[in-house]
Enzyme design. Structure first.
Site, PDB file in Angstrom:
ATOM      1  N   ARG A  37     -63.221  17.483 -32.114  1.00  0.00           N
ATOM      2  CA  ARG A  37     -62.110  17.166 -31.280  1.00  0.00           C
ATOM      3  C   ARG A  37     -62.469  16.398 -30.164  1.00  0.00           C
ATOM      4  O   ARG A  37     -61.893  15.334 -29.766  1.00  0.00           O
ATOM      5  CB  ARG A  37     -61.145  18.281 -30.940  1.00  0.00           C
ATOM      6  N   LYS A 198     -47.158  32.319 -46.277  1.00  0.00           N
ATOM      7  CA  LYS A 198     -45.870  32.692 -46.482  1.00  0.00           C
ATOM      8  C   LYS A 198     -45.005  31.369 -46.913  1.00  0.00           C
ATOM      9  O   LYS A 198     -44.961  30.480 -46.391  1.00  0.00           O
ATOM     10  CB  LYS A 198     -45.419  33.291 -45.361  1.00  0.00           C
ATOM     11  N   GLY A 351     -54.125  23.876 -40.614  1.00  0.00           N
ATOM     12  CA  GLY A 351     -55.319  24.233 -40.116  1.00  0.00           C
ATOM     13  C   GLY A 351     -56.293  24.859 -41.071  1.00  0.00           C
ATOM     14  O   GLY A 351     -57.544  24.666 -41.188  1.00  0.00           O
TER      15      GLY A 351
END
Ligand code: ADP
Ligand code: MG
Length: 401
Positions: A37, A198, A351
């Protein structure tokens, strides 16, 4: 979403530029274990320095909950950035206040100052206007390069934009261009690979992409709910009973609009989710009580691979199985290889999917790897990201046919 101006559209020479970055890197015992990052923000910082600006960097690190926490101070990040830029990067004692303001106002072109963790102030997350104004007063231009935080309306991502001209950094610009291309002008066919635990966390994406997508390839735990909605028994697999109706309406809508929805044909099943567990591959029709689906099987990989091979654009969000455990990572890895090998424009967000692609060593074979998990998901859901909406619109260039 309209086009946004970037640092390349404005004059930055002689300006003190406030750059919101995402330096939320993993730090253990003062050591940064992954500086991706930090390196991702370097092009923007370097551009500003090369064009005669001074740079004030702001980031959050971890979840200090609005108070100073020594192990979440940004000194190690400043050191690492200084090594990469080969210039000293000073850390201010705070993100606001007299001493910080003096340091900011003394900056000369080419200087870099890093503010202390903005989340040491509760006013950051509550998007307090007074705190946002104090941040703004340090600088005379605002640049947002923290796409991963753009879905949150915080003082350093949204509040500050009310006080300064606000434009996108190069990383933010790249994210908006790559994700925007999926929504606005995908090369066809557009194939959406959607997975993850999910269906409740992805139904928004499925629904929004329904109009745009030619084919959906659905795996992971969320496929179980769709399989069950189609009448398959899924044994003791992860399932969301309360989402069966939504799953059914998605399938009905997709059919009525002639979209292809590919669900797993064969799956890897286990009695318990552990590395040592006995596992077997079965047809989806044959999942027995007592067994759990943990990955897609080879026939599914082959059929998904066929779609991926013929795709013009692939957008991928969510792994195909419990890839964190080596025995159940094969499906996700095979899909990653298929995407890497295809000629399609490929955009990976989420992610865990990004982690899986990186782990497979295939990150540089993708067209774009999004740096913002939650933010990329919300973008693909068609939601307005407050940190993006707040940036200056670019003038309309030409006429879109
Ligand atoms: P992303 O971060 O890429 O958006 P998600 O967070 O939605 O993905 O989902 C990732 C999680 O889904 C992983 O932790 C993975 O173990 C889990 N998962 C994938 N397939 C299954 C499955 N069949 N059963 C249970 N969990 C699954
Ligand atoms: Mg995740």
């Amino acid at each position: 979403m309209s086009q946004k101006e970037s640092i390349r559209d404005v004059d930055v020479a002689g300006k003190r530029v406030f750059v919101r970055v995402d330096f939320n890197v993993p730090i253990h015992g003062g050591t940064i274990s992954d500086d991706t990052r930090i390196r991702a923000a370097v092009p923007t910082i370097q551009y500003l320095l090369d064009h005669g600006a001074s740079v004030i960097l702001a980031s959050h690190l971890g979840r200090p909950g609005g108070r100073v926490q020594d192990d979440l101070k940004l000194a190690p990040v400043a050191d690492r950035l200084g090594e990469i830029l080969r210039i000293p990067v000073q850390v201010a004692p705070d993100s606001v206040g007299g001493e910080t303001a003096s340091l900011a106002h003394a900056l000369q072109p080419g200087d870099v100052l890093m503010l202390e963790n903005v989340r040491f102030h509760p006013e950051e997350e509550s998007n307090d206007a007074g705190y946002a104004r104090d941040l703004a007063e340090l600088a005379n231009l605002y640049v947002d390069d923290a796409f991963g935080s753009a879905h949150r309306a915080h003082a350093s991502t949204e509040g500050i934009t009310h006080f300064l001209t606000s434009v996108a950094g190069l990383l933010m610009e790249r994210e908006l261009t790559a994700l925007g291309s999926v929504i606005n002008h995908p090369d066809r066919p557009l194939v959406a690979i959607i997975g993850g635990a999910k269906i409740s966390s992805k139904i928004g994406v499925l629904t929004h992409l329904l109009d745009l997508t030619d084919s959906f390839l659905i795996g992971g735990g969320m496929a179980n709910t769709l399989l069950k909605a189609q009448g398959h028994e899924v044994g003791d697999s992860l399932i969301e009973e309360d989402k069966l109706d939504e799953a059914r309406s998605f399938l009905d809508l997709a059919r009525s609009r002639a979209r292809q929805v590919e669900l797993p044909r064969d799956v890897v099943v286990v009695r318990e989710v552990s590395t040592e567990a006995e596992r077997k591959t079965v047809r989806v029709e044959d999942v027995e009580t007592g067994w759990k689906i943990v990955d897609i099987g080879p026939d599914t990989v082959a059929s998904f691979g066929d779609f991926i091979g013929h795709a013009g654009t692939v957008v991928w969000n969510g792994p195909m199985g419990i890839f964190e455990l080596e025995p159940f990572a094969a499906g996700t890895r095979a899909v990653a290889r298929a995407v890497a090998a295809s000629n399609a424009r490929s955009i990976v967000g989420g992610g865990d999917s990004v982690a899986a692609v990186e782990e497979a060593g295939l990150a540089d074979r993708m067209t774009h790897i999004s740096t913002g998990g939650g933010a990329s998901l919300e973008f693909l859901e068609g939601r307005t990201l407050p940190g993006v909406a707040a940036l200056q619109d670019a003038p309309v260039r030409g006429v879109t046919p």
